[in-house]
Design an enzyme around this catalytic site. Structure first.
Site, mmCIF file in Angstrom:
data_model
loop_
_atom_site.group_PDB
_atom_site.id
_atom_site.type_symbol
_atom_site.label_atom_id
_atom_site.label_comp_id
_atom_site.label_asym_id
_atom_site.label_seq_id
_atom_site.Cartn_x
_atom_site.Cartn_y
_atom_site.Cartn_z
ATOM 1 N N ASP A 35 0.852 -1.187 0.000
ATOM 2 C CA ASP A 35 0.000 0.000 0.000
ATOM 3 C C ASP A 35 0.894 1.246 0.000
ATOM 4 O O ASP A 35 1.886 1.326 0.725
ATOM 5 C CB ASP A 35 -0.920 -0.001 1.231
ATOM 6 C CG ASP A 35 -2.062 0.983 1.089
ATOM 7 O OD1 ASP A 35 -3.218 0.527 0.969
ATOM 8 O OD2 ASP A 35 -1.803 2.208 1.101
ATOM 9 N N GLU A 105 -12.380 3.089 -1.448
ATOM 10 C CA GLU A 105 -11.898 4.197 -2.279
ATOM 11 C C GLU A 105 -11.627 3.752 -3.715
ATOM 12 O O GLU A 105 -11.902 4.491 -4.655
ATOM 13 C CB GLU A 105 -10.610 4.775 -1.683
ATOM 14 C CG GLU A 105 -10.815 5.499 -0.371
ATOM 15 C CD GLU A 105 -9.490 5.864 0.284
ATOM 16 O OE1 GLU A 105 -8.443 5.810 -0.388
ATOM 17 O OE2 GLU A 105 -9.514 6.173 1.490
ATOM 18 N N VAL A 106 -11.029 2.587 -3.858
ATOM 19 C CA VAL A 106 -10.639 2.124 -5.194
ATOM 20 C C VAL A 106 -11.602 1.010 -5.622
ATOM 21 O O VAL A 106 -11.684 -0.024 -4.960
ATOM 22 C CB VAL A 106 -9.184 1.615 -5.195
ATOM 23 C CG1 VAL A 106 -8.804 1.131 -6.590
ATOM 24 C CG2 VAL A 106 -8.226 2.699 -4.721
ATOM 25 N N HIS A 110 -9.928 -5.537 -3.583
ATOM 26 C CA HIS A 110 -8.628 -5.691 -2.933
ATOM 27 C C HIS A 110 -8.857 -6.057 -1.486
ATOM 28 O O HIS A 110 -9.814 -5.576 -0.860
ATOM 29 C CB HIS A 110 -7.783 -4.415 -3.019
ATOM 30 C CG HIS A 110 -8.484 -3.172 -2.561
ATOM 31 N ND1 HIS A 110 -9.449 -2.541 -3.325
ATOM 32 C CD2 HIS A 110 -8.380 -2.440 -1.422
ATOM 33 C CE1 HIS A 110 -9.888 -1.484 -2.680
ATOM 34 N NE2 HIS A 110 -9.262 -1.394 -1.497
ATOM 35 N N HIS A 112 -6.818 -5.773 2.135
ATOM 36 C CA HIS A 112 -5.669 -5.225 2.842
ATOM 37 C C HIS A 112 -5.181 -6.301 3.803
ATOM 38 O O HIS A 112 -5.988 -6.889 4.538
ATOM 39 C CB HIS A 112 -6.072 -4.018 3.704
ATOM 40 C CG HIS A 112 -6.639 -2.856 2.962
ATOM 41 N ND1 HIS A 112 -5.952 -1.665 2.798
ATOM 42 C CD2 HIS A 112 -7.846 -2.668 2.362
ATOM 43 C CE1 HIS A 112 -6.710 -0.809 2.135
ATOM 44 N NE2 HIS A 112 -7.865 -1.393 1.865
HETATM 45 P P1 AMP Z 1 -9.803 1.256 0.101
HETATM 46 O O1 AMP Z 1 -10.228 2.423 0.928
HETATM 47 O O2 AMP Z 1 -10.043 -0.061 0.783
HETATM 48 O O3 AMP Z 1 -10.378 1.300 -1.300
HETATM 49 O O4 AMP Z 1 -8.230 1.329 -0.005
HETATM 50 C C1 AMP Z 1 -7.522 1.788 -1.104
HETATM 51 C C2 AMP Z 1 -6.064 1.735 -0.741
HETATM 52 O O5 AMP Z 1 -5.304 1.886 -1.917
HETATM 53 C C3 AMP Z 1 -5.613 2.805 0.240
HETATM 54 O O6 AMP Z 1 -5.083 2.196 1.422
HETATM 55 C C4 AMP Z 1 -4.528 3.565 -0.540
HETATM 56 O O7 AMP Z 1 -3.455 3.975 0.271
HETATM 57 C C5 AMP Z 1 -4.119 2.538 -1.579
HETATM 58 N N1 AMP Z 1 -3.541 3.076 -2.799
HETATM 59 C C6 AMP Z 1 -4.029 4.083 -3.562
HETATM 60 N N2 AMP Z 1 -3.235 4.283 -4.620
HETATM 61 C C7 AMP Z 1 -2.246 3.371 -4.539
HETATM 62 C C8 AMP Z 1 -1.101 3.065 -5.343
HETATM 63 N N3 AMP Z 1 -0.812 3.756 -6.476
HETATM 64 N N4 AMP Z 1 -0.276 2.074 -4.956
HETATM 65 C C9 AMP Z 1 -0.532 1.391 -3.820
HETATM 66 N N5 AMP Z 1 -1.599 1.616 -3.022
HETATM 67 C C10 AMP Z 1 -2.432 2.601 -3.374
#
Ligand code: AMP
Length: 127
Positions: A35, A105-106, A110, A112
């Site tokens: 991350d 967020e993404v 995924h 964690h």
């Molecule tokens: P979520 O809130 O579960 O969608 O988590 C998205 C995660 O993606 C967050 O912990 C971010 O820090 C991580 N993240 C966003 N962009 C990147 C990136 N380019 N490389 C690695 N992790 C990322």
């Protein structure tokens, strides 16, 4: 079930090699990388390579091969980090934030994997 996958999300761009990542492990159907904003000494994200928005999307529509590969990849990451209690590790927390209430967020599935310290209470206690 209806999900629209946005192929411009940041993890899709990582999978296409358009932006770099700090790779931890790669298998036929899965990728694990650090991350970018770690919340623990170990903070690894594990994603399937296929276009799945979240876990229920994946569980309902991915192939058996993808599901097996992804599950094994998560296990392999735990082995690689040395955090599996069955191997003498100190444990970890696995989180899959999903949708609005899950504060995802993404929009690419995924999990964690957080480890390397006591991760604390599961969630803020707010009914
Ligand atoms: P979520 O809130 O579960 O969608 O988590 C998205 C995660 O993606 C967050 O912990 C971010 O820090 C991580 N993240 C966003 N962009 C990147 C990136 N380019 N490389 C690695 N992790 C990322």
């Amino acid at each position: 079930m209806s999900y629209a996958y946005d192929d411009q999300n940041i993890f899709a761009r990582i999978l296409r090699g358009e932006i770099p990542c700090s790779k931890v492990l790669e298998t036929k159907h899965s990728l694990a990388f650090s991350d970018i904003s770690p919340k623990a000494p170990h903070h690894v994200l594990v994603i399937p390579k296929g276009p799945y928005v979240c876990y229920d999307h994946f569980a309902h529509t991915a192939s058996d091969a993808e599901i097996t590969d992804y599950t094994r990849a998560i296990g392999a990451v735990c082995d690689q980090l040395g955090v599996a209690p069955g191997d003498g590790g100190n444990g970890y927390r696995m989180i899959a934030n999903t949708g609005n209430d899950g504060v995802q967020e993404v929009p690419h599935l995924h999990v964690h994997i957080l480890a390397g310290r006591n991760i604390g209470p599961m969630v803020l206690m707010r009914p």
